[in-house]
Design a protein around this motif. Structure first.
Motif, PDB file in Angstrom:
ATOM      1  N   ARG A  25      43.212  54.730  73.260  1.00 50.16           N
ATOM      2  CA  ARG A  25      43.657  54.335  71.907  1.00 50.16           C
ATOM      3  C   ARG A  25      43.290  55.383  70.856  1.00 50.16           C
ATOM      4  O   ARG A  25      43.993  55.542  69.849  1.00 50.16           O
ATOM      5  CB  ARG A  25      43.069  52.961  71.541  1.00 50.16           C
ATOM      6  CG  ARG A  25      43.683  52.328  70.271  1.00 50.16           C
ATOM      7  CD  ARG A  25      43.261  50.877  70.124  1.00 50.16           C
ATOM      8  NE  ARG A  25      43.865  50.184  68.997  1.00 50.16           N
ATOM      9  CZ  ARG A  25      43.238  49.870  67.865  1.00 50.16           C
ATOM     10  NH1 ARG A  25      41.970  50.202  67.696  1.00 50.16           N
ATOM     11  NH2 ARG A  25      43.864  49.230  66.908  1.00 50.16           N
ATOM     12  N   HIS A  26      42.189  56.133  71.102  1.00 53.25           N
ATOM     13  CA  HIS A  26      41.782  57.106  70.078  1.00 53.25           C
ATOM     14  C   HIS A  26      42.840  58.197  69.863  1.00 53.25           C
ATOM     15  O   HIS A  26      42.894  58.799  68.800  1.00 53.25           O
ATOM     16  CB  HIS A  26      40.410  57.719  70.396  1.00 53.25           C
ATOM     17  CG  HIS A  26      40.396  58.610  71.594  1.00 53.25           C
ATOM     18  ND1 HIS A  26      40.238  58.140  72.882  1.00 53.25           N
ATOM     19  CD2 HIS A  26      40.533  59.948  71.708  1.00 53.25           C
ATOM     20  CE1 HIS A  26      40.267  59.164  73.721  1.00 53.25           C
ATOM     21  NE2 HIS A  26      40.442  60.275  73.042  1.00 53.25           N
ATOM     22  N   LEU A  27      43.707  58.411  70.845  1.00 56.74           N
ATOM     23  CA  LEU A  27      44.763  59.419  70.673  1.00 56.74           C
ATOM     24  C   LEU A  27      45.871  58.934  69.734  1.00 56.74           C
ATOM     25  O   LEU A  27      46.776  59.685  69.400  1.00 56.74           O
ATOM     26  CB  LEU A  27      45.359  59.822  72.023  1.00 56.74           C
ATOM     27  CG  LEU A  27      44.413  60.515  73.013  1.00 56.74           C
ATOM     28  CD1 LEU A  27      45.151  60.923  74.278  1.00 56.74           C
ATOM     29  CD2 LEU A  27      43.757  61.755  72.376  1.00 56.74           C
ATOM     30  N   PHE A  28      45.813  57.658  69.336  1.00 50.22           N
ATOM     31  CA  PHE A  28      46.840  57.084  68.466  1.00 50.22           C
ATOM     32  C   PHE A  28      46.273  56.707  67.096  1.00 50.22           C
ATOM     33  O   PHE A  28      46.968  56.127  66.273  1.00 50.22           O
ATOM     34  CB  PHE A  28      47.455  55.853  69.147  1.00 50.22           C
ATOM     35  CG  PHE A  28      48.172  56.198  70.437  1.00 50.22           C
ATOM     36  CD1 PHE A  28      49.536  56.480  70.434  1.00 50.22           C
ATOM     37  CD2 PHE A  28      47.480  56.282  71.641  1.00 50.22           C
ATOM     38  CE1 PHE A  28      50.196  56.812  71.605  1.00 50.22           C
ATOM     39  CE2 PHE A  28      48.135  56.621  72.826  1.00 50.22           C
ATOM     40  CZ  PHE A  28      49.487  56.887  72.801  1.00 50.22           C
ATOM     41  N   VAL A  29      44.995  57.009  66.890  1.00 51.82           N
ATOM     42  CA  VAL A  29      44.293  56.633  65.654  1.00 51.82           C
ATOM     43  C   VAL A  29      44.052  57.896  64.814  1.00 51.82           C
ATOM     44  O   VAL A  29      43.677  58.931  65.363  1.00 51.82           O
ATOM     45  CB  VAL A  29      42.943  55.951  66.023  1.00 51.82           C
ATOM     46  CG1 VAL A  29      42.034  55.817  64.823  1.00 51.82           C
ATOM     47  CG2 VAL A  29      43.210  54.581  66.660  1.00 51.82           C
ATOM     48  N   PRO A  30      44.300  57.830  63.477  1.00 50.99           N
ATOM     49  CA  PRO A  30      44.088  59.018  62.639  1.00 50.99           C
ATOM     50  C   PRO A  30      42.640  59.534  62.715  1.00 50.99           C
ATOM     51  O   PRO A  30      41.705  58.747  62.923  1.00 50.99           O
ATOM     52  CB  PRO A  30      44.397  58.520  61.222  1.00 50.99           C
ATOM     53  CG  PRO A  30      45.149  57.248  61.385  1.00 50.99           C
ATOM     54  CD  PRO A  30      44.762  56.671  62.707  1.00 50.99           C
ATOM     55  N   GLU A  31      42.517  60.837  62.531  1.00 45.17           N
ATOM     56  CA  GLU A  31      41.241  61.562  62.611  1.00 45.17           C
ATOM     57  C   GLU A  31      40.068  60.843  61.911  1.00 45.17           C
ATOM     58  O   GLU A  31      39.017  60.617  62.506  1.00 45.17           O
ATOM     59  CB  GLU A  31      41.479  62.927  61.920  1.00 45.17           C
ATOM     60  CG  GLU A  31      40.431  63.972  62.188  1.00 45.17           C
ATOM     61  CD  GLU A  31      40.334  64.343  63.664  1.00 45.17           C
ATOM     62  OE1 GLU A  31      41.397  64.533  64.295  1.00 45.17           O
ATOM     63  OE2 GLU A  31      39.184  64.408  64.169  1.00 45.17           O
ATOM     64  N   GLU A  32      40.316  60.421  60.651  1.00 45.59           N
ATOM     65  CA  GLU A  32      39.221  59.861  59.842  1.00 45.59           C
ATOM     66  C   GLU A  32      38.780  58.475  60.313  1.00 45.59           C
ATOM     67  O   GLU A  32      37.747  57.963  59.882  1.00 45.59           O
ATOM     68  CB  GLU A  32      39.588  59.867  58.351  1.00 45.59           C
ATOM     69  CG  GLU A  32      40.812  59.037  57.950  1.00 45.59           C
ATOM     70  CD  GLU A  32      42.164  59.714  58.223  1.00 45.59           C
ATOM     71  OE1 GLU A  32      42.222  60.754  58.919  1.00 45.59           O
ATOM     72  OE2 GLU A  32      43.179  59.169  57.742  1.00 45.59           O
ATOM     73  N   LEU A  33      39.545  57.843  61.223  1.00 47.83           N
ATOM     74  CA  LEU A  33      39.179  56.494  61.702  1.00 47.83           C
ATOM     75  C   LEU A  33      38.776  56.495  63.172  1.00 47.83           C
ATOM     76  O   LEU A  33      38.657  55.435  63.795  1.00 47.83           O
ATOM     77  CB  LEU A  33      40.351  55.523  61.470  1.00 47.83           C
ATOM     78  CG  LEU A  33      40.708  55.260  60.013  1.00 47.83           C
ATOM     79  CD1 LEU A  33      42.001  54.447  59.913  1.00 47.83           C
ATOM     80  CD2 LEU A  33      39.579  54.518  59.320  1.00 47.83           C
ATOM     81  N   GLN A  34      38.576  57.701  63.724  1.00 45.15           N
ATOM     82  CA  GLN A  34      38.264  57.834  65.153  1.00 45.15           C
ATOM     83  C   GLN A  34      37.139  56.910  65.632  1.00 45.15           C
ATOM     84  O   GLN A  34      37.213  56.337  66.712  1.00 45.15           O
ATOM     85  CB  GLN A  34      37.895  59.290  65.477  1.00 45.15           C
ATOM     86  CG  GLN A  34      39.110  60.193  65.597  1.00 45.15           C
ATOM     87  CD  GLN A  34      39.999  59.821  66.783  1.00 45.15           C
ATOM     88  OE1 GLN A  34      39.530  59.714  67.901  1.00 45.15           O
ATOM     89  NE2 GLN A  34      41.275  59.622  66.531  1.00 45.15           N
ATOM     90  N   ASP A  35      36.098  56.756  64.803  1.00 46.01           N
ATOM     91  CA  ASP A  35      34.939  55.937  65.207  1.00 46.01           C
ATOM     92  C   ASP A  35      35.307  54.484  65.464  1.00 46.01           C
ATOM     93  O   ASP A  35      34.584  53.769  66.154  1.00 46.01           O
ATOM     94  CB  ASP A  35      33.855  55.961  64.114  1.00 46.01           C
ATOM     95  CG  ASP A  35      33.182  57.318  64.048  1.00 46.01           C
ATOM     96  OD1 ASP A  35      33.483  58.161  64.928  1.00 46.01           O
ATOM     97  OD2 ASP A  35      32.380  57.530  63.120  1.00 46.01           O
TER      98      ASP A  35
END
Ligand code: SAH
Length: 208
Positions: A25-35
């Motif tokens: 899922r992290h590959l579909f989430v914007p950089e600033e919300l990775q955590d």
């Protein structure tokens, strides 16, 4: 994340849990919300839109009863995550046609899907998906990730015999998730419960 969804009963089949385990899922989430990528919450992806919460994706893919080889229409690509989970369930012979009305989101969904290795299984099309996508119909399954004021008629008519359509129907702020099944040219519908989606904007949806 998947273990929690299983424990909480949002998903129960090996097909849905395996598919959700395989898609990063992290590959579909914007950089600033990775955590927050593996928290069970919707996340902002720009243009006023969100990537759905994992439990909602789980509920939807499980109730849509996806199988290897299915031809699927998705309305509302958003980040591309939900399409990737469905691609896992229909691969290697099935295909997902995913329609997104906002060009910038469609472009980033394409990039995300490519980056995660799903570009052969998912085609992202920029259009008003409330009219469906007649050129590739009929579909075994149709999944709508945005809320419609009523069940869009073109989507029902683009279902194959035995096909299933999942669509949130209701007001702009709160909806019921409806499952429509086409059998012998008749449609049956079932209410799967309350949900919250961004509005489907278009000819068979809401005005902007
Ligand atoms: N399933 C997505 C989240 C979808 S959010 C994910 O996993 O990330 C809902 C999306 O539906 C938004 O991107 C919105 O732009 C899109 N949308 C709204 N109305 C639409 C329409 N008529 N046709 C196509 N896409 C639409």
């Amino acid at each position: 994340m998947v273990k929690r969804l299983l424990e909480q009963g949002y998903i129960s089949t090996p097909e849905a849990s395996l598919a959700m385990e395989r898609v990063p899922r992290h590959l579909f989430v914007p950089e600033e919300l990775q955590d927050s990528s593996y928290q069970d919450t919707p996340l902002y992806i720009g243009e006023g839109q969100t990537i759905s919460a994992p439990h909602m994706v789980g509920i939807m893919v499980e109730n849509l009863d996806l199988h290897k080889g299915n031809k699927v229409l998705e309305i509302g690509s958003g980040s591309g995550y939900h399409a990737a989970v469905m691609a896992e369930m229909v691969r290697p012979t099935g295909h997902i046609f995913s329609v997104e009305r906002i060009e910038t989101l469609a472009m980033s969904a394409r990039a995300n899907l490519d980056n995660a290795g799903y570009s052969e299984l998912v085609t992202v099309i920029i259009e008003d998906g409330s009219n469906g996508l007649p050129e590739h119909s009929p579909y075994d399954r149709i999944s709508v990730a945005a809320a419609a004021p009523s069940i869009p008629e073109p989507l029902k008519l683009q279902l194959a015999e035995g096909g299933k359509l999942l669509v949130p129907v209701g007001g702009r702020l709160y909806q019921e998730l409806m499952l429509v099944v086409r059998r012998d040219h008749q449609f049956t519908q079932e209410n799967l419960g309350g949900c919250v989606f961004v509005p489907l904007v278009g000819e068979h949806g809401y005005n902007e």
